[in-house]
Write a protein that holds these residues in place. Structure first.
Motif, PDB file in Angstrom:
ATOM      1  N   VAL A   2       0.826  -1.204   0.000  1.00  0.00           N
ATOM      2  CA  VAL A   2       0.000   0.000   0.000  1.00  0.00           C
ATOM      3  C   VAL A   2       0.863   1.257   0.000  1.00  0.00           C
ATOM      4  CG1 VAL A   2      -1.661   1.351   1.337  1.00  0.00           C
ATOM      5  CG2 VAL A   2      -2.021  -1.093   1.032  1.00  0.00           C
ATOM      6  N   SER A 141      -9.366  -1.197  -6.220  1.00  0.00           N
ATOM      7  CA  SER A 141      -9.011  -1.974  -5.017  1.00  0.00           C
ATOM      8  C   SER A 141      -9.201  -3.462  -5.241  1.00  0.00           C
ATOM      9  CB  SER A 141      -9.868  -1.517  -3.829  1.00  0.00           C
ATOM     10  OG  SER A 141      -9.614  -0.180  -3.513  1.00  0.00           O
ATOM     11  N   LEU A 146      -6.847  -5.856  -2.924  1.00  0.00           N
ATOM     12  CA  LEU A 146      -6.967  -5.300  -1.575  1.00  0.00           C
ATOM     13  C   LEU A 146      -8.320  -5.613  -0.939  1.00  0.00           C
ATOM     14  CD1 LEU A 146      -5.314  -1.800  -2.191  1.00  0.00           C
ATOM     15  CD2 LEU A 146      -4.265  -3.861  -1.223  1.00  0.00           C
ATOM     16  N   LEU A 159     -10.207  -1.919   3.371  1.00  0.00           N
ATOM     17  CA  LEU A 159      -9.160  -0.950   3.050  1.00  0.00           C
ATOM     18  C   LEU A 159      -8.643  -0.238   4.295  1.00  0.00           C
ATOM     19  CD1 LEU A 159     -10.663   0.590  -0.220  1.00  0.00           C
ATOM     20  CD2 LEU A 159      -8.774  -1.041  -0.035  1.00  0.00           C
ATOM     21  N   VAL A 162      -5.743  -2.046   5.885  1.00  0.00           N
ATOM     22  CA  VAL A 162      -4.434  -2.166   5.231  1.00  0.00           C
ATOM     23  C   VAL A 162      -3.806  -0.815   4.852  1.00  0.00           C
ATOM     24  CG1 VAL A 162      -4.879  -4.486   4.366  1.00  0.00           C
ATOM     25  CG2 VAL A 162      -5.490  -2.520   2.938  1.00  0.00           C
TER      26      VAL A 162
END
Length: 204
Positions: A2, A141, A146, A159, A162
């Motif tokens: 990320v 994403s 993710l 999200l 992370v």
């Protein structure tokens, strides 16, 4: 990963929305107008709108028909005019004409959901209370691996686990632009993507 995503995208895109605004209240109005509408069209409309109406008081006191006249180039302008007038009235009566700075209070305004509230909080006040997940953020994403969630609210929860909190708003702004111009829904431009080597979906 990320951290790399954010660092690389920052070199390509600005950390801001493409909506034009000069005050938190103008951003609220622009976000309402942007639902199912292109930012470029919204900016075209608000250029004249914000010359005529400068404060929540101006909108609250205006006739609905006059507001509609200024915004009739955007989709669903009648409903959006109602939202803007109602929001303005609430801001005047409940918040002394100021835009509230909490996710709960913003989300309770007509026409402003959680996604829009997150967007306003970060871009108007620099506050990270959540991640604004629009269709672009959701799609990108998912492609980056993710989240596997299909609903924005559930994807946001993934999200937030992370992405470092200090990057929540920035992450959303950058993914919106990546999704709009490179990681498009149809025929994504893989070889123009600064995340190409990180992306598990690059061969799809």
């Amino acid at each position: 990963m990320v951290k790399q995503i954010v660092e690389r995208l920052e070199k390509v895109f600005p950390n801001k929305l493409e909506l034009n605004f000069s005050t938190p209240f103008e951003l609220v109005v622009a976000v309402v107008l942007s639902a199912q509408e292109r930012d470029a069209k919204v900016n075209e409309v608000t250029q004249e709108l914000f010359k005529r109406f400068k404060t929540p008081e101006d909108f609250a006191q205006a006739d609905l028909e006059e507001i509609e006249k200024y915004i009739n180039k955007v989709s669903f302008y009648g409903k959006k005019a109602e939202y803007i007038k109602k929001i303005s009235t609430i801001l005047v009566e409940k918040y002394k004409g100021e835009v509230p700075k909490s996710l709960k209070e913003l989300s309770e305004l007509p026409g402003i959901g959680r996604k829009s509230a997150n967007m306003i909080l970060y871009n108007a006040f620099g506050i990270n209370e959540g991640i604004a997940v629009d269709r672009h953020v959701l799609r990108v994403s998912q492609r980056l691996g993710l989240t596997k969630q299909q609903k924005p609210e559930k994807a946001e929860q993934d999200l937030m686990k992370v992405v470092p909190k200090e990057d929540w708003g920035k992450f959303s702004n950058l993914l919106i632009l990546l999704g709009r111009y490179i990681c498009t829904a149809q025929k994504p431009k893989h070889h123009q993507c600064p995340l190409y080597d990180l992306c598990p979906s690059k061969e799809l």
